[in-house]
Design a protein around this motif. Structure first.
Motif, PDB file in Angstrom:
ATOM      1  N   VAL A  72      66.189  29.901  43.266  1.00  0.00           N
ATOM      2  CA  VAL A  72      66.078  30.394  41.979  1.00  0.00           C
ATOM      3  C   VAL A  72      64.769  30.702  41.261  1.00  0.00           C
ATOM      4  O   VAL A  72      64.466  31.773  40.780  1.00  0.00           O
ATOM      5  N   ALA A  73      63.922  29.583  41.623  1.00  0.00           N
ATOM      6  CA  ALA A  73      62.693  29.934  40.996  1.00  0.00           C
ATOM      7  C   ALA A  73      61.844  30.838  41.835  1.00  0.00           C
ATOM      8  O   ALA A  73      60.988  31.759  41.251  1.00  0.00           O
ATOM      9  N   SER A  74      62.058  30.998  43.113  1.00  0.00           N
ATOM     10  CA  SER A  74      61.386  31.921  43.902  1.00  0.00           C
ATOM     11  C   SER A  74      61.677  33.415  43.512  1.00  0.00           C
ATOM     12  O   SER A  74      61.166  34.227  43.396  1.00  0.00           O
ATOM     13  N   GLN A  75      63.093  33.584  43.367  1.00  0.00           N
ATOM     14  CA  GLN A  75      63.586  34.707  42.986  1.00  0.00           C
ATOM     15  C   GLN A  75      63.092  35.234  41.468  1.00  0.00           C
ATOM     16  O   GLN A  75      62.568  36.183  41.331  1.00  0.00           O
ATOM     17  N   LEU A  76      62.833  34.324  40.654  1.00  0.00           N
ATOM     18  CA  LEU A  76      62.313  34.469  39.248  1.00  0.00           C
ATOM     19  C   LEU A  76      60.893  34.928  39.472  1.00  0.00           C
ATOM     20  O   LEU A  76      60.455  35.967  38.901  1.00  0.00           O
ATOM     21  N   LYS A  77      60.122  34.065  40.125  1.00  0.00           N
ATOM     22  CA  LYS A  77      58.650  34.468  39.985  1.00  0.00           C
ATOM     23  C   LYS A  77      58.460  35.849  40.794  1.00  0.00           C
ATOM     24  O   LYS A  77      57.718  36.589  40.422  1.00  0.00           O
ATOM     25  N   GLY A  84      54.562  29.735  39.278  1.00  0.00           N
ATOM     26  CA  GLY A  84      55.496  28.925  38.752  1.00  0.00           C
ATOM     27  C   GLY A  84      55.762  27.982  39.891  1.00  0.00           C
ATOM     28  O   GLY A  84      54.984  27.813  40.875  1.00  0.00           O
ATOM     29  N   SER A  85      56.677  27.075  39.339  1.00  0.00           N
ATOM     30  CA  SER A  85      57.077  26.056  40.499  1.00  0.00           C
ATOM     31  C   SER A  85      58.347  25.281  40.155  1.00  0.00           C
ATOM     32  O   SER A  85      58.887  25.656  38.965  1.00  0.00           O
TER      33      SER A  85
END
Length: 115
Positions: A72-77, A84-85
């Motif tokens: 999810v973080a990768s998709q958001l970034k 981010g991380s």
């Protein structure tokens, strides 16, 4: 010149059979929206303290595994175009991106609120 024009026309006609008929939407590819796992509401927090004056948007409250949080973080970034991380079940997005994060999480199917 008519030989060349007939050549592309014949190729175009051969492709017409492979296309779906008008109104046939079953074969149309829609962008895949992944369903969010059943979980509670996520909290989106703005944080500046302890970061040498730099701002960060923190997303917490995930009940899914760390691998899914990283996805999810990768998709958001990627969709926000920022850094981010993902650590310890939380996602950190660089900058004050609360409204953007809320919009993107809703698009992904998560329930979230800005705190």
């Amino acid at each position: 010149m008519s030989i060349q024009s007939d050549d592309w026309r014949s190729r175009l006609e051969s492709l017409r059979g492979a296309l779906p008929a008008d109104g046939d939407t079953d074969t149309a590819q829609e962008p895949a929206q992944e369903a969010a796992p059943a979980q509670g509401r996520l909290d989106i927090v703005f944080e500046k303290k302890g970061r040498a004056g730099k701002t960060a948007t923190i997303i917490c409250g995930f009940t899914i595994g760390d691998d899914e949080v990283e996805r999810v973080a990768s998709q958001l970034k990627r969709s926000l175009g920022c850094g981010g991380s993902a650590r310890g079940g939380e996602i950190l997005i660089q900058g004050d991106r609360r409204s953007d994060v809320l919009r993107e999480l809703a698009r992904m199917g998560f329930k979230a609120r800005v705190v």
